[in-house]
Write a protein that holds these residues in place. Structure first.
Motif, PDB file in Angstrom:
ATOM      1  N   GLY A  62       0.793  -1.131   0.106  1.00 10.13           N
ATOM      2  CA  GLY A  62       0.105  -0.032  -0.060  1.00 10.13           C
ATOM      3  C   GLY A  62       0.825   1.399   0.093  1.00 10.13           C
ATOM      4  N   ILE A  63       2.100   1.174   0.371  1.00 13.80           N
ATOM      5  CA  ILE A  63       2.991   2.318   0.507  1.00 13.80           C
ATOM      6  C   ILE A  63       3.867   2.261  -0.772  1.00 13.80           C
ATOM      7  CG2 ILE A  63       4.987   3.362   1.835  1.00 13.80           C
ATOM      8  CD1 ILE A  63       3.985   2.361   4.146  1.00 13.80           C
ATOM      9  N   LEU A  64       4.146   1.267  -1.165  1.00 11.27           N
ATOM     10  CA  LEU A  64       4.990   1.027  -2.447  1.00 11.27           C
ATOM     11  C   LEU A  64       4.641   1.901  -3.616  1.00 11.27           C
ATOM     12  CD1 LEU A  64       7.715  -0.731  -3.069  1.00 11.27           C
ATOM     13  CD2 LEU A  64       6.000  -2.423  -3.988  1.00 11.27           C
ATOM     14  N   GLU A  65       3.347   1.883  -3.940  1.00 11.04           N
ATOM     15  CA  GLU A  65       3.048   2.790  -5.232  1.00 11.04           C
ATOM     16  C   GLU A  65       3.422   4.125  -5.135  1.00 11.04           C
ATOM     17  OE1 GLU A  65      -0.852   3.631  -7.863  1.00 11.04           O
ATOM     18  OE2 GLU A  65      -0.896   1.855  -6.605  1.00 11.04           O
ATOM     19  N   GLY A  66       2.807   4.708  -3.784  1.00  8.69           N
ATOM     20  CA  GLY A  66       3.262   6.100  -3.611  1.00  8.69           C
ATOM     21  C   GLY A  66       4.743   6.609  -3.768  1.00  8.69           C
ATOM     22  N   MET A  67       5.501   5.532  -3.032  1.00  9.92           N
ATOM     23  CA  MET A  67       7.120   5.830  -3.189  1.00  9.92           C
ATOM     24  C   MET A  67       7.565   5.722  -4.411  1.00  9.92           C
ATOM     25  SD  MET A  67       8.376   6.059   0.071  1.00  9.92           S
ATOM     26  CE  MET A  67       7.880   6.098   1.632  1.00  9.92           C
TER      27      MET A  67
END
Length: 211
Positions: free
Chosen positions: A85-90
């Motif tokens: 869930g955090i990966l895409e934003g990073m």
């Protein structure tokens, strides 16, 4: 920043979006969208000290030397499943970064992290690693992930989470005092089931709409 190795990202936009995510009536779609936006904002702080190199570029007027980062030397490591869930934003901020995955689940009785998957890019000794997981609660999953990654001798390791608590910080720093923690909030405590209070519930369930 609460101490030299815990970085509290208290930018107003980060705090605003986190507050909206905490609401129990936030839909799966809303929670996922806010997490993506918040992760992008956190990425700016996490990558603040990235190494730069000079390259030659040609502007419309002349040739000059300018700085760039080498995203290919950066690896975002997601602790499955919630870390995705955090990966895409990073990745929206550093699209050239490589991606690794660590599959861990928490034994419901012992709360110990059990590994079921581990896949990393090649040449990890040349790379800087940013581990992402929404929650640093008991610290067991984070500790296990860092231990496995240290076997590959990366240049550096950072841990990024939305929420943590004093117990999680203490556990990770006791096991790996060299790994800095980046977080948007340090909540009050853990409950008897290893959940952060006041927290925002189970991040994985809220991201993926499961129970």
């Amino acid at each position: 920043m609460t101490n030299s190795n815990v970085h509290l990202i208290d930018h107003p936009l980060v705090q605003h979006k986190l507050t909206l995510m905490r609401r129990k009536d936030a839909s799966t779609n809303t929670f996922r969208r806010l997490l993506n936006e918040l992760s992008s904002l956190m990425a700016y702080e996490v990558t603040r000290d990235m190494a730069m190199q000079e390259v030659e570029v040609e502007t419309p007027l002349e040739t000059m030397k300018a700085k760039i980062i080498d995203g290919k030397k950066l690896v975002f490591v997601s602790i499955l499943r919630a870390g995705n869930g955090i990966l895409e934003g990073m990745l929206s901020v550093v699209p050239g970064a490589r991606v690794g995955h660590v599959g861990l689940y928490r034994d419901p009785k012992t709360l110990v992290a059990v590994e079921y998957y581990f896949k990393m890019p090649k040449d990890m000794h040349e790379r800087d690693v940013v581990i992402v997981d929404p929650m640093l609660a008991t610290g067991n999953s984070a500790i296990a992930a860092v231990e496995r990654l240290k076997e590959l001798n990366p240049k550096s390791i950072k841990f990024v989470c939305l929420l943590t608590c004093p117990e999680g910080i203490a556990a990770l720093h006791k096991a790996h005092p060299d790994v800095p923690i980046y977080t948007a909030a340090i909540d009050r405590q853990l409950n008897d089931h290893g959940y952060i209070l006041p927290g925002l519930g189970d991040a994985g369930d809220r991201i993926f709409g499961t129970q």
